[in-house]
Scaffold this motif. Sequence first.
Motif, PDB file in Angstrom:
ATOM      1  N   LEU A  79      31.744  -1.483   5.039  1.00 13.42           N
ATOM      2  CA  LEU A  79      32.333  -2.900   5.628  1.00 13.42           C
ATOM      3  C   LEU A  79      31.425  -3.029   6.905  1.00 13.42           C
ATOM      4  N   VAL A  80      30.959  -4.497   7.177  1.00 17.90           N
ATOM      5  CA  VAL A  80      30.334  -4.756   8.267  1.00 17.90           C
ATOM      6  C   VAL A  80      30.845  -6.110   8.730  1.00 17.90           C
ATOM      7  N   GLU A  81      31.452  -6.364  10.044  1.00 17.56           N
ATOM      8  CA  GLU A  81      31.839  -7.437  10.227  1.00 17.56           C
ATOM      9  C   GLU A  81      31.054  -8.300  11.195  1.00 17.56           C
ATOM     10  N   SER A  82      31.305  -9.665  11.244  1.00 22.99           N
ATOM     11  CA  SER A  82      30.369 -10.651  12.154  1.00 22.99           C
ATOM     12  C   SER A  82      31.337 -11.755  12.284  1.00 22.99           C
ATOM     13  N   GLY A  83      30.640 -12.550  13.418  1.00 18.30           N
ATOM     14  CA  GLY A  83      31.555 -13.748  13.761  1.00 18.30           C
ATOM     15  C   GLY A  83      32.554 -13.795  14.934  1.00 18.30           C
ATOM     16  N   GLY A  84      32.436 -12.808  15.767  1.00 17.33           N
ATOM     17  CA  GLY A  84      33.438 -12.603  16.769  1.00 17.33           C
ATOM     18  C   GLY A  84      32.656 -13.483  18.051  1.00 17.33           C
ATOM     19  N   GLY A  85      33.322 -13.630  19.154  1.00 16.90           N
ATOM     20  CA  GLY A  85      32.597 -14.017  20.239  1.00 16.90           C
ATOM     21  C   GLY A  85      33.816 -14.594  21.271  1.00 16.90           C
ATOM     22  N   LEU A  86      33.306 -15.375  22.445  1.00 16.53           N
ATOM     23  CA  LEU A  86      34.314 -15.940  23.384  1.00 16.53           C
ATOM     24  C   LEU A  86      34.621 -17.380  23.119  1.00 16.53           C
ATOM     25  N   VAL A  87      35.777 -17.607  23.216  1.00 18.97           N
ATOM     26  CA  VAL A  87      36.212 -19.194  23.034  1.00 18.97           C
ATOM     27  C   VAL A  87      37.335 -19.297  24.080  1.00 18.97           C
ATOM     28  N   GLN A  88      37.491 -20.552  24.130  1.00 14.02           N
ATOM     29  CA  GLN A  88      38.641 -21.101  25.128  1.00 14.02           C
ATOM     30  C   GLN A  88      39.963 -21.150  24.014  1.00 14.02           C
ATOM     31  N   CYS A 142      33.600 -10.273   6.918  1.00 13.30           N
ATOM     32  CA  CYS A 142      33.341  -9.068   6.623  1.00 13.30           C
ATOM     33  C   CYS A 142      32.511  -9.039   5.279  1.00 13.30           C
ATOM     34  N   ALA A 143      31.222  -8.235   5.112  1.00 18.96           N
ATOM     35  CA  ALA A 143      30.476  -8.241   4.025  1.00 18.96           C
ATOM     36  C   ALA A 143      30.711  -6.558   3.582  1.00 18.96           C
ATOM     37  N   ALA A 144      30.884  -6.589   2.322  1.00 21.57           N
ATOM     38  CA  ALA A 144      31.112  -5.331   1.480  1.00 21.57           C
ATOM     39  C   ALA A 144      30.098  -4.846   0.985  1.00 21.57           C
ATOM     40  N   SER A 145      29.590  -3.899   0.815  1.00 23.78           N
ATOM     41  CA  SER A 145      28.536  -3.277  -0.116  1.00 23.78           C
ATOM     42  C   SER A 145      29.365  -2.339  -1.021  1.00 23.78           C
ATOM     43  N   TYR A 201      39.079  -5.691  12.987  1.00 24.29           N
ATOM     44  CA  TYR A 201      38.400  -4.831  12.103  1.00 24.29           C
ATOM     45  C   TYR A 201      38.872  -5.139  10.705  1.00 24.29           C
ATOM     46  N   CYS A 202      37.857  -5.059   9.848  1.00 27.25           N
ATOM     47  CA  CYS A 202      37.950  -5.523   8.440  1.00 27.25           C
ATOM     48  C   CYS A 202      38.343  -4.165   7.881  1.00 27.25           C
ATOM     49  N   TYR A 203      39.338  -4.077   6.822  1.00 26.42           N
ATOM     50  CA  TYR A 203      39.848  -2.802   6.195  1.00 26.42           C
ATOM     51  C   TYR A 203      39.884  -3.230   4.748  1.00 26.42           C
ATOM     52  N   ALA A 204      39.593  -2.285   3.871  1.00 30.86           N
ATOM     53  CA  ALA A 204      39.726  -2.484   2.389  1.00 30.86           C
ATOM     54  C   ALA A 204      40.368  -1.162   1.805  1.00 30.86           C
ATOM     55  N   ASN A 205      41.106  -1.237   0.965  1.00 32.30           N
ATOM     56  CA  ASN A 205      41.559  -0.076   0.294  1.00 32.30           C
ATOM     57  C   ASN A 205      41.878  -0.332  -1.394  1.00 32.30           C
ATOM     58  N   HIS A 206      41.976   0.862  -1.873  1.00 41.07           N
ATOM     59  CA  HIS A 206      42.164   0.908  -3.448  1.00 41.07           C
ATOM     60  C   HIS A 206      42.722   2.138  -3.728  1.00 41.07           C
ATOM     61  N   MET A 207      43.711   2.449  -4.712  1.00 47.08           N
ATOM     62  CA  MET A 207      44.234   3.424  -5.319  1.00 47.08           C
ATOM     63  C   MET A 207      43.740   3.999  -6.409  1.00 47.08           C
ATOM     64  N   VAL A 208      43.085   4.876  -6.670  1.00 39.67           N
ATOM     65  CA  VAL A 208      42.544   5.406  -7.861  1.00 39.67           C
ATOM     66  C   VAL A 208      43.526   6.732  -8.228  1.00 39.67           C
ATOM     67  N   GLY A 209      44.418   6.390  -9.163  1.00 37.31           N
ATOM     68  CA  GLY A 209      45.251   7.469  -9.668  1.00 37.31           C
ATOM     69  C   GLY A 209      46.239   7.598  -8.398  1.00 37.31           C
ATOM     70  N   SER A 210      46.395   8.822  -7.791  1.00 37.58           N
ATOM     71  CA  SER A 210      47.044   8.994  -6.479  1.00 37.58           C
ATOM     72  C   SER A 210      46.228   9.418  -5.430  1.00 37.58           C
ATOM     73  N   GLY A 250      35.618  -1.231   8.840  1.00 40.49           N
ATOM     74  CA  GLY A 250      34.186  -1.686   9.595  1.00 40.49           C
ATOM     75  C   GLY A 250      34.331  -1.366  10.804  1.00 40.49           C
ATOM     76  N   GLN A 251      33.187  -1.688  11.584  1.00 43.68           N
ATOM     77  CA  GLN A 251      32.836  -1.098  13.029  1.00 43.68           C
ATOM     78  C   GLN A 251      33.628  -2.143  13.984  1.00 43.68           C
ATOM     79  N   GLY A 252      34.203  -3.166  13.732  1.00 47.48           N
ATOM     80  CA  GLY A 252      34.871  -4.017  14.630  1.00 47.48           C
ATOM     81  C   GLY A 252      34.062  -5.052  15.137  1.00 47.48           C
ATOM     82  N   THR A 253      34.639  -6.304  15.427  1.00 42.78           N
ATOM     83  CA  THR A 253      33.935  -7.292  15.952  1.00 42.78           C
ATOM     84  C   THR A 253      34.943  -7.787  17.279  1.00 42.78           C
ATOM     85  N   GLN A 254      34.198  -8.136  18.444  1.00 43.68           N
ATOM     86  CA  GLN A 254      35.207  -8.545  19.342  1.00 43.68           C
ATOM     87  C   GLN A 254      35.503  -9.884  19.448  1.00 43.68           C
ATOM     88  N   VAL A 255      36.612 -10.486  19.680  1.00 37.81           N
ATOM     89  CA  VAL A 255      37.292 -11.565  19.865  1.00 37.81           C
ATOM     90  C   VAL A 255      37.799 -11.977  21.240  1.00 37.81           C
TER      91      VAL A 255
END
Length: 120
Positions: free
Chosen positions: A4-13, A22-25, A95-104, A111-116
Amino acid sequence: QVQLVESGGGLVQAGASLRLSCAASGRTFNAYSVGWFRQAPGNEREFVAAVGWNGSRRYFLDSVKGRFTISRDNAKNTVDLQMDSLKPEDTAVYYCYANHMVGSTLLDSWGQGTQVTVSS
């Protein structure tokens, strides 16, 4: 597992909007539930929003309901977090997070995180 790779953070009012992406491979992205967490300095990481594998279920932290929306595009392997009416207390690393159960076995990725940063 997906990466996972995040983008789009920044400084706003305060009151402004930001859109995080978040783009996933990986070919199995559409089997994963995906979401966003955030961590402010001195605080524990907290859940913000999540969406199920087919987009039919969405979950939000109470303090962001009505301001944040989450969406996913399984064809593009992306998940976005639209953040409106931002408040200074939304300042954190997201942070972007993804999860999936395969059996047990839980397969999960962060992801590495993006600052807001939201200024008052």
